[in-house]
Design an enzyme around this catalytic site. Structure first.
Site, PDB file in Angstrom:
ATOM      1  N   LYS A 178       5.091   9.254   1.386  1.00  0.00           N
ATOM      2  CA  LYS A 178       4.412   9.715   0.180  1.00  0.00           C
ATOM      3  C   LYS A 178       2.916   9.653   0.466  1.00  0.00           C
ATOM      4  CE  LYS A 178       2.439   8.819  -3.309  1.00  0.00           C
ATOM      5  NZ  LYS A 178       1.104   9.293  -3.822  1.00  0.00           N
ATOM      6  N   GLU A 253      -1.124  -3.886   2.898  1.00  0.00           N
ATOM      7  CA  GLU A 253      -2.531  -4.081   3.296  1.00  0.00           C
ATOM      8  C   GLU A 253      -3.357  -3.645   2.115  1.00  0.00           C
ATOM      9  OE1 GLU A 253      -6.111  -3.267   3.874  1.00  0.00           O
ATOM     10  OE2 GLU A 253      -5.424  -1.684   5.236  1.00  0.00           O
ATOM     11  N   CYS A 286     -11.698  -0.507   3.985  1.00  0.00           N
ATOM     12  CA  CYS A 286     -11.175  -1.793   3.507  1.00  0.00           C
ATOM     13  C   CYS A 286     -11.729  -2.963   4.302  1.00  0.00           C
ATOM     14  CB  CYS A 286      -9.652  -1.791   3.567  1.00  0.00           C
ATOM     15  SG  CYS A 286      -8.966  -1.517   5.212  1.00  0.00           S
ATOM     16  N   GLU A 384     -13.429  -5.854  -5.159  1.00  0.00           N
ATOM     17  CA  GLU A 384     -13.635  -4.781  -4.187  1.00  0.00           C
ATOM     18  C   GLU A 384     -14.141  -3.524  -4.894  1.00  0.00           C
ATOM     19  OE1 GLU A 384     -11.310  -3.055  -0.347  1.00  0.00           O
ATOM     20  OE2 GLU A 384     -10.172  -3.091  -2.210  1.00  0.00           O
TER      21      GLU A 384
END
Length: 490
Positions: A178, A253, A286, A384
């Site tokens: 996906k 992750e 990231c 973040e």
């Protein structure tokens, strides 16, 4: 059924069981470069996911019996075709996600090919030596687990996708992928490449769509035996809850809020230049060290040099070779980044540089931003942002640097800049992170274990760790020849 993107034809339908499959509904792919629609993409949901998983489950029965050498040959063929199409893949992904074209050409797309080659080669060398237990031979084997569901993000969609797809296929799993709704196009090109490489129908499937529809359906499907996801913590919680009834092993992750620690004994120019690199991909990385921690004695000097360097960053159209960073991925994400910055300013924190949109470019271009000494505990320091926003703080000594570095719920990565090898070892050992770079950044090898601690994720991938995840690891115990299982003579 096809869109023309930068001169490249891209099929906008799903890829299921070796065929193109449409959907009754579509969603729009919008380019972050100019916010113009690129194409209307088939939007899958429960039905398309079930078709893909069913096809993958059927294909698994023969794919798992394919020898490692044969599976490796397929992966090498895919890599060959990727290498031949680097330019097409690069221009499509740049148009789709706004990352630098020069980076896609020189690094990202070649890495896609490398993902397939590495895991193809690692598969053929994968071995665990037999060992003896009281005269009984123990043998470790890697049995393919079944259908792997893979959901990846938009900041490097094809590279991050194939980093999971390649080991899953090498391990003997079949895949339902996906791709991210904000940058789905190169996944469709990958489907074409796997078909040209001769990969059997159903072994690799692509279902496009929204996370709340296609992603949710994939996460809860009872025939999926592995789920790998890269993205946000809230989405990971949703996926974990959906997969829990099926007891599906997960690999997550989930990003970070990584420290970038600068000691006074460092190579100063190297530290400044490496810190500037944390703005790479418009901050949509990231692993970026977004919390810059500098020893007090060089704080002012470092800040001055950093600001001078940052003012030379060239922001612009990512297709332009002169551009250093491009736009944010979407209007929604741009507003998210703006929200963080605006709330920080509203709370009295003043950015030393940036702090808002790039008025010269308009659209989704946000200026590289630096906050000095943000309020302790503030969201700009703890959450973040995933944009070109860094925070700078100072510390008195090594102990305080470690305490500040670990003052986060994340634990993905860290950077340590020091000229003292012993200090590098001490700080690396004390920092809570899955990956620590010393006097460098972004040095990566597929043999490495990759993953984060805390809110940065679950599990590790890379090298043998990937096969540990995508396989059911079996231990077989053999009694000595001529002896029964309980140790007596036959």
């Amino acid at each position: 059924m096809k869109a023309l993107v930068e001169g490249v034809e891209v099929d906008v339908r799903h890829w299921i069981d070796g065929k193109r499959v449409g959907s009754a509904t579509t969603f729009s792919s919008i380019s972050p470069i100019d916010e113009q629609k690129i194409a209307d993409i088939a939007a899958g949901g429960e039905s398309e996911i079930d078709q893909a998983v069913t096809a993958a489950q059927a294909a698994f029965q023969s794919w798992k019996k394919t020898s490692p050498a044969e599976r490796a040959a397929y992966l090498h063929k895919i890599a060959d075709i990727v290498e031949a199409r680097v330019e097409a893949l690069a221009v499509v992904e740049t148009r789709d996600n706004g990352s630098l074209l020069r980076s896609h050409r020189r690094g990202v797309m070649p890495r896609v090919a490398m993902n397939f080659r590495f895991f193809a080669d690692w598969l053929t060398q994968l071995d665990h030596p037999d060992f003896d237990v009281r005269g009984h031979r123990n043998h470790i084997s890697y049995d393919p687990s079944g259908v792997a569901g893979i959901i990846t993000p938009w900041n490097a969609p094809l590279m991050l996708g194939t980093w999971r797809i390649a080991p899953a296929l090498a391990a003997g799993c079949t895949v339902v992928y996906k791709p991210p709704e904000w940058a789905p196009l190169t996944a469709s090109l990958l489907a074409d490449i796997t078909a040209e490489a001769g990969l059997p129908a159903g072994v690799f499937n692509v279902v496009q769509g929204m996370g709340r529809e296609a992603g949710a359906a994939l996460s809860r499907h009872p025939k999926v035996r592995r789920l790998s996801f890269t993205g946000s913590v809230p989405t990971a919680r949703t996926i974990a809850a959906a997969a829990a009834p099926n007891l599906v092993p997960l690999s997550f992750e989930l990003g970070g809020k990584s420290p970038f620690i600068v000691f006074a004994d460092c190579d100063f120019d190297l530290a400044v230049n490496t810190a500037i690199g944390q703005y790479d991909n418009a901050g949509q990385v990231c692993l970026a060290g977004t919390r810059i921690l500098v020893e007090e004695s060089i704080r002012d000097k470092f800040q001055e040099a950093f600001i001078a360097k940052a003012k030379n960053i060239r922001q612009g159209d990512p297709r332009d070779e002169a551009s250093d960073i491009g736009p944010q991925i979407s209007r929604a994400h741009f507003e998210r980044v703006s929200g963080f910055v605006d709330r920080a300013k509203g709370a009295g924190m003043k950015p030393l540089i940036g702090g808002g949109p790039n008025e010269d470019l308009g659209g989704l271009y946000f200026r590289p931003t630096l906050f000095a000494d943000p309020t302790p505990g503030s969201e700009i320091l703890r959450d973040e942002v995933f944009g070109p926003v860094l925070c700078l703080q100072s510390f008195k000594d090594e102990a305080q640097a470690i305490a500040m570095a670990n003052d986060t719920e994340y634990g993905l990565a860290a950077v340590v800049m020091t000229g003292d090898p012993a200090r590098a070892e001490r700080v690396t050992g004390a920092v809570n992170a899955g990956l620590v770079w010393n006097n460098c950044f972004f040095v990566r090898d597929l043999r490495q274990a990759f993953g984060g601690n805390g809110k940065s994720g679950i599990g590790r991938e890379g090298g043998t760790w990937s096969f540990d995840f995508y396989c059911d690891v079996k231990n077989s115990v053999y009694a000595p020849h001529g002896w029964s299982q309980v140790g007596g003579k036959v």
